[in-house]
Write a protein that holds these residues in place. Structure first.
Motif, PDB file in Angstrom:
ATOM      1  N   GLN A   1      18.389  -2.022  54.955  1.00 39.20           N
ATOM      2  CA  GLN A   1      18.682  -3.407  54.625  1.00 39.20           C
ATOM      3  C   GLN A   1      17.552  -4.295  55.140  1.00 39.20           C
ATOM      4  N   PRO A   2      17.390  -5.495  54.538  1.00 42.51           N
ATOM      5  CA  PRO A   2      16.519  -6.477  55.178  1.00 42.51           C
ATOM      6  C   PRO A   2      17.064  -6.849  56.559  1.00 42.51           C
ATOM      7  N   TRP A   3      16.226  -7.498  57.366  1.00 46.74           N
ATOM      8  CA  TRP A   3      16.598  -7.756  58.752  1.00 46.74           C
ATOM      9  C   TRP A   3      17.886  -8.549  58.865  1.00 46.74           C
ATOM     10  N   ALA A   4      18.046  -9.643  58.121  1.00 47.76           N
ATOM     11  CA  ALA A   4      19.235 -10.489  58.232  1.00 47.76           C
ATOM     12  C   ALA A   4      20.494  -9.725  57.831  1.00 47.76           C
ATOM     13  N   ALA A   5      20.413  -8.911  56.784  1.00 45.59           N
ATOM     14  CA  ALA A   5      21.574  -8.127  56.365  1.00 45.59           C
ATOM     15  C   ALA A   5      21.916  -7.062  57.402  1.00 45.59           C
ATOM     16  N   ALA A   6      20.896  -6.517  58.058  1.00 44.28           N
ATOM     17  CA  ALA A   6      21.143  -5.538  59.118  1.00 44.28           C
ATOM     18  C   ALA A   6      21.861  -6.187  60.296  1.00 44.28           C
ATOM     19  N   GLU A   7      21.429  -7.381  60.686  1.00 45.45           N
ATOM     20  CA  GLU A   7      22.105  -8.102  61.769  1.00 45.45           C
ATOM     21  C   GLU A   7      23.546  -8.414  61.390  1.00 45.45           C
ATOM     22  N   ALA A   8      23.789  -8.785  60.126  1.00 40.08           N
ATOM     23  CA  ALA A   8      25.156  -9.055  59.668  1.00 40.08           C
ATOM     24  C   ALA A   8      26.005  -7.785  59.711  1.00 40.08           C
ATOM     25  N   ALA A   9      25.424  -6.645  59.371  1.00 36.58           N
ATOM     26  CA  ALA A   9      26.162  -5.378  59.434  1.00 36.58           C
ATOM     27  C   ALA A   9      26.548  -5.056  60.869  1.00 36.58           C
ATOM     28  N   CYS A  10      25.669  -5.336  61.820  1.00 38.62           N
ATOM     29  CA  CYS A  10      26.016  -5.120  63.226  1.00 38.62           C
ATOM     30  C   CYS A  10      27.140  -6.068  63.656  1.00 38.62           C
ATOM     31  N   ALA A  11      27.080  -7.315  63.196  1.00 40.76           N
ATOM     32  CA  ALA A  11      28.082  -8.302  63.595  1.00 40.76           C
ATOM     33  C   ALA A  11      29.484  -7.897  63.168  1.00 40.76           C
ATOM     34  N   VAL A  12      29.605  -7.175  62.061  1.00 42.85           N
ATOM     35  CA  VAL A  12      30.922  -6.711  61.606  1.00 42.85           C
ATOM     36  C   VAL A  12      31.568  -5.817  62.658  1.00 42.85           C
ATOM     37  N   THR A  13      30.772  -5.096  63.418  1.00 42.58           N
ATOM     38  CA  THR A  13      31.279  -4.191  64.464  1.00 42.58           C
ATOM     39  C   THR A  13      31.227  -4.843  65.844  1.00 42.58           C
ATOM     40  N   HIS A  14      31.151  -6.190  65.889  1.00 40.52           N
ATOM     41  CA  HIS A  14      31.062  -6.933  67.152  1.00 40.52           C
ATOM     42  C   HIS A  14      29.828  -6.527  67.946  1.00 40.52           C
ATOM     43  N   ALA A  15      28.726  -6.295  67.246  1.00 37.52           N
ATOM     44  CA  ALA A  15      27.476  -5.875  67.870  1.00 37.52           C
ATOM     45  C   ALA A  15      26.346  -6.755  67.352  1.00 37.52           C
ATOM     46  N   HIS A  16      25.148  -6.491  67.842  1.00 41.98           N
ATOM     47  CA  HIS A  16      23.926  -7.136  67.384  1.00 41.98           C
ATOM     48  C   HIS A  16      22.868  -6.061  67.205  1.00 41.98           C
ATOM     49  N   LEU A  17      21.805  -6.422  66.490  1.00 38.31           N
ATOM     50  CA  LEU A  17      20.641  -5.553  66.514  1.00 38.31           C
ATOM     51  C   LEU A  17      20.172  -5.403  67.955  1.00 38.31           C
ATOM     52  N   ALA A  18      19.670  -4.235  68.279  1.00 37.95           N
ATOM     53  CA  ALA A  18      19.387  -3.888  69.674  1.00 37.95           C
ATOM     54  C   ALA A  18      18.340  -4.809  70.288  1.00 37.95           C
ATOM     55  N   SER A  19      18.625  -5.255  71.494  1.00 33.15           N
ATOM     56  CA  SER A  19      17.629  -5.943  72.322  1.00 33.15           C
ATOM     57  C   SER A  19      17.138  -4.947  73.364  1.00 33.15           C
ATOM     58  N   VAL A  20      15.858  -5.028  73.697  1.00 35.73           N
ATOM     59  CA  VAL A  20      15.233  -4.058  74.603  1.00 35.73           C
ATOM     60  C   VAL A  20      14.671  -4.821  75.791  1.00 35.73           C
ATOM     61  N   THR A  21      15.179  -4.541  76.968  1.00 39.81           N
ATOM     62  CA  THR A  21      14.803  -5.326  78.142  1.00 39.81           C
ATOM     63  C   THR A  21      14.254  -4.497  79.287  1.00 39.81           C
ATOM     64  N   SER A  22      14.000  -3.212  79.070  1.00 41.19           N
ATOM     65  CA  SER A  22      13.433  -2.385  80.141  1.00 41.19           C
ATOM     66  C   SER A  22      12.658  -1.236  79.524  1.00 41.19           C
ATOM     67  N   ALA A  23      11.723  -0.703  80.310  1.00 42.91           N
ATOM     68  CA  ALA A  23      10.945   0.438  79.845  1.00 42.91           C
ATOM     69  C   ALA A  23      11.842   1.660  79.638  1.00 42.91           C
ATOM     70  N   GLU A  24      12.867   1.782  80.463  1.00 40.71           N
ATOM     71  CA  GLU A  24      13.786   2.921  80.336  1.00 40.71           C
ATOM     72  C   GLU A  24      14.554   2.846  79.015  1.00 40.71           C
ATOM     73  N   GLU A  25      15.039   1.653  78.661  1.00 42.52           N
ATOM     74  CA  GLU A  25      15.772   1.497  77.407  1.00 42.52           C
ATOM     75  C   GLU A  25      14.834   1.690  76.215  1.00 42.52           C
TER      76      GLU A  25
END
Length: 241
Positions: A127-151
């Motif tokens: 999907q395009p980026w916006a549609a992918a974010e909307a698909a995540c929102a349906v599951t009460h999620a978001h596209l992944a955020s990355v905040t550490s080298a380990e993640e």
């Protein structure tokens, strides 16, 4: 009149031997004597294949058991602070905690992957980026955020050389980077591939303002045009109801 013998009782039929003149049937092939060495070699090969298969199954079993124990331990550790300390030891608080864990376990059964207090879903669709974010929102999620080298290392490893949208996008004047779940973006905790972001112009499609994990650089980040379709990674934190 004396009874004469039945014609079929005295009739003797002689069949010619196989291969004789006038017999169209070819002679049967000669059977070679059994090869003891051949039987031993085949038996040894079969045993080796069986041993290799059992060893592989044993390794997978041990790994899955170890991962399951680790996931249970981490789930217990990270969910404990969400219970009595915040809500009190009331039946409703315990029920809310159990419901939350139940939703997590259901998500794991549906293909989400657990890692250090979060679950991730690597999509098989594009999907395009916006549609992918909307698909995540349906599951009460978001596209992944990355905040550490380990993640980052975990996501790059689980991507297995694939390309996936993550939650970083450029917005506003000057294209400031932000995470779709509201996590503050820090240049000190960014994992761009060499030469990225380069904001390539795609003509009628516009520039590049959305970020993906990319095989170049072993899963490091690449900016791309948001209107192009790629798989994506959803992420849910344990604190999400």
């Amino acid at each position: 009149m004396a009874n004469s013998p039945d014609l079929y009782e005295t009739l003797e039929i002689r069949y010619p031997p196989p291969g004789a003149r006038g017999d169209p049937r070819p002679p049967p092939p000669a059977l070679s004597p059994p090869c003891r060495a051949c039987r031993q070699a085949l038996g040894t090969a079969a045993l080796l294949l069986l041993a290799a298969g059992l060893a592989a199954l044993g390794t997978l079993y041990v790994q899955s058991r170890g991962e399951l124990r680790a996931a249970r331990a981490e789930l217990a550790a990270v969910t404990e602070p969400l219970g009595p300390e915040h809500d009190g030891d009331t039946p409703s608080a315990i029920q809310r905690r159990q419901d939350r864990l139940g939703r997590w376990l259901q998500a794991l059964a549906l293909g989400w992957r657990y890692h250090r207090g979060k679950i991730y879903l690597f999509s098989v669709q594009r999907q395009p980026w916006a549609a992918a974010e909307a698909a995540c929102a349906v599951t009460h999620a978001h596209l992944a955020s990355v905040t550490s080298a380990e993640e980052q290392a975990y996501l790059a490893r689980e991507a297995r050389g694939g390309t996936y949208w993550i939650g970083l996008t450029a917005t506003g004047v000057g294209g400031s980077w932000r995470w779709s779940d509201g996590t503050p973006y820090s240049p000190d905790q960014s994992f761009w591939a060499p030469g990225q972001p380069d904001s390539t112009d795609h003509g009628q499609w516009g520039g590049e303002g959305c970020v993906q994990i990319h095989p170049v650089g072993a899963g490091l980040w690449n900016d791309h045009n948001c209107n192009f379709s790629f798989p994506w990674v959803c992420q849910r934190d344990l604190s999400v109801p």
